[in-house]
Scaffold this motif. Structure first.
Motif, short mmCIF file in Angstrom:
data_model
loop_
_atom_site.label_atom_id
_atom_site.label_comp_id
_atom_site.label_asym_id
_atom_site.label_seq_id
_atom_site.Cartn_x
_atom_site.Cartn_y
_atom_site.Cartn_z
N VAL A 93 -94.27 -20.00 111.00
CA VAL A 93 -93.12 -20.35 110.17
C VAL A 93 -92.04 -20.84 111.21
O VAL A 93 -91.73 -20.42 112.11
N ALA A 94 -91.34 -22.01 110.61
CA ALA A 94 -90.29 -22.58 111.43
C ALA A 94 -89.36 -23.50 110.55
O ALA A 94 -89.43 -23.23 109.32
N GLY A 95 -88.21 -23.97 111.20
CA GLY A 95 -87.48 -24.80 110.45
C GLY A 95 -86.63 -24.13 109.21
O GLY A 95 -86.32 -22.95 109.49
N GLU A 96 -86.34 -24.67 108.04
CA GLU A 96 -85.48 -24.14 107.42
C GLU A 96 -86.25 -22.71 106.63
O GLU A 96 -85.55 -21.84 106.26
N THR A 97 -87.60 -22.92 106.41
CA THR A 97 -87.98 -21.55 105.93
C THR A 97 -87.81 -20.58 106.75
O THR A 97 -87.55 -19.47 106.43
N LEU A 98 -87.93 -20.59 108.14
CA LEU A 98 -87.64 -19.54 108.93
C LEU A 98 -86.23 -18.98 109.24
O LEU A 98 -86.03 -17.92 109.14
N ASP A 99 -85.31 -20.22 108.90
CA ASP A 99 -84.05 -19.60 108.66
C ASP A 99 -83.71 -18.77 107.72
O ASP A 99 -82.79 -17.79 107.50
N GLN A 100 -84.44 -19.09 106.31
CA GLN A 100 -84.28 -18.29 105.33
C GLN A 100 -84.65 -16.96 105.45
O GLN A 100 -84.36 -15.91 105.09
N LEU A 101 -85.81 -17.03 106.21
CA LEU A 101 -86.53 -15.58 106.34
C LEU A 101 -85.67 -14.79 107.29
O LEU A 101 -85.54 -13.53 107.01
N ARG A 102 -85.06 -15.44 108.33
CA ARG A 102 -84.33 -14.61 109.02
C ARG A 102 -83.16 -13.75 108.51
O ARG A 102 -83.13 -12.71 108.46
N TRP A 103 -82.44 -14.54 107.61
CA TRP A 103 -81.21 -14.18 106.80
C TRP A 103 -81.81 -13.06 105.37
O TRP A 103 -80.81 -12.26 105.21
N GLU A 104 -82.96 -13.14 105.14
CA GLU A 104 -83.47 -12.40 104.21
C GLU A 104 -83.80 -11.03 104.76
O GLU A 104 -83.47 -10.23 104.13
N ASN A 105 -84.25 -11.36 106.14
CA ASN A 105 -84.55 -9.91 106.80
C ASN A 105 -83.52 -9.30 106.94
O ASN A 105 -83.26 -7.86 106.51
N VAL A 106 -82.30 -9.94 107.27
CA VAL A 106 -80.87 -9.18 107.64
C VAL A 106 -80.29 -8.55 106.53
O VAL A 106 -79.62 -7.62 106.28
N ALA A 107 -80.31 -9.41 105.17
CA ALA A 107 -79.88 -8.85 104.21
C ALA A 107 -80.82 -7.84 103.39
O ALA A 107 -80.07 -6.70 103.11
N GLN A 108 -81.98 -7.58 103.53
CA GLN A 108 -82.73 -6.45 103.32
C GLN A 108 -82.57 -5.45 104.17
O GLN A 108 -82.50 -4.25 103.70
N ARG A 109 -82.17 -5.45 105.29
CA ARG A 109 -81.96 -4.39 106.30
C ARG A 109 -80.58 -3.72 105.82
O ARG A 109 -80.21 -2.55 105.92
N GLN A 110 -79.62 -4.65 105.49
CA GLN A 110 -78.13 -4.13 105.25
C GLN A 110 -78.28 -3.39 103.84
O GLN A 110 -77.37 -2.49 103.52
N SER A 111 -79.30 -3.80 102.91
CA SER A 111 -79.24 -3.27 101.57
C SER A 111 -80.00 -2.41 101.41
O SER A 111 -80.35 -1.80 100.43
N GLY A 112 -81.06 -2.01 102.54
CA GLY A 112 -81.93 -0.73 102.38
C GLY A 112 -83.36 -1.36 101.78
O GLY A 112 -83.69 -0.76 100.71
N GLY A 113 -83.64 -2.60 102.03
CA GLY A 113 -84.79 -3.03 101.38
C GLY A 113 -86.07 -2.23 101.47
O GLY A 113 -86.37 -1.38 102.27
N ARG A 114 -87.28 -2.45 100.87
CA ARG A 114 -88.15 -1.83 100.74
C ARG A 114 -89.21 -2.10 102.09
O ARG A 114 -89.28 -3.43 102.45
#
Length: 221
Positions: free
Chosen positions: A50-71
């Motif tokens: 995974v690279a590029g824009e997709t990786l950037d989206q994945l990074r911030w999705e991970n951070v958002a999931q961490r902050q919201s208590g994701g599954r």
């Protein structure tokens, strides 16, 4: 770089240059790395790069999931180490925090540091390793470990650094949103890949190793 030198020099890189890594170089690393051993030649690995824009989206999705208590990903262990295992973990953390200037009790600085793992340490490439569910988990994880080690060793010959971690695969919904994982695959681990940033302090950390006397028992000699 010969095999012995590669093994001795390999260590986790947690700070990368932003330079992109050409696809052909990653393909070259993986072509060699997939010669790893696996039980009865099962080769139970699935590899997503995974690279590029997709990786950037994945990074911030991970951070958002961490902050919201994701599954949480059920394949990621949250075991708290004990005894000598905890001592080794704490020794590594002490070395990293010392170089990064993170003081004991500074929870804010610690949180900033921990978030880097969920962003794949800001590497330009993330490799997501999955295991085929058709193979016994113990066999599959053994094979993935062999593959992961090979990736890290071979990458050095291409001037790359790596870090194997589970933070990048902790939140399963984030992975499945951006990575086309198959139904018969378990998401097991991530490897951050890129050109090491020599100015990043934690890159100087080489985890200490136990002397052989403490871990080897000679039988029949």
């Amino acid at each position: 770089m010969d095999a012995l030198e590669a093994i001795r020099r390999r260590h986790s890189i947690r700070g990368f240059k932003s330079d992109p890594v050409p696809r052909e170089i990653i393909a070259g690393i993986l072509e060699i790395a997939t010669h790893a051993p696996s039980p009865r030649n099962a080769q139970p690995w699935g590899i997503f790069v995974v690279a590029g824009e997709t990786l950037d989206q994945l990074r911030w999705e991970n951070v958002a999931q961490r902050q919201s208590g994701g599954r949480l990903n059920p394949e990621v262990s949250h075991q708290i180490f004990q005894s000598h295992l905890r001592r080794r973990q704490q020794e590594l953390a002490r070395l990293i925090f010392q170089l990064m200037g993170i003081k004991r009790g500074d929870d804010a600085a610690l949180a900033v540091w921990q978030e880097r793992g969920y962003r794949y340490f800001d590497a330009p490439v993330a490799i997501i390793l999955c295991a085929d569910k058709d193979l016994d988990r113990h066999y599959a994880w053994f094979a993935l470990g062999c593959l992961a080690q090979n990736i890290c060793l071979v990458a050095q010959d291409f001037g790359m650094g790596t870090c194997i971690h589970d933070q990048g695969v902790t939140y399963i919904e984030a992975i499945k949103k951006w990575v086309p994982v198959l139904d018969n695959q378990s998401v097991a681990m991530a490897i951050s890949l890129g050109y090491p940033d020599p100015a990043f302090p934690a890159n100087a950390v080489v985890a200490p190793r136990e002397p052989l006397d403490g871990i080897v028992r000679w039988v029949g000699f």
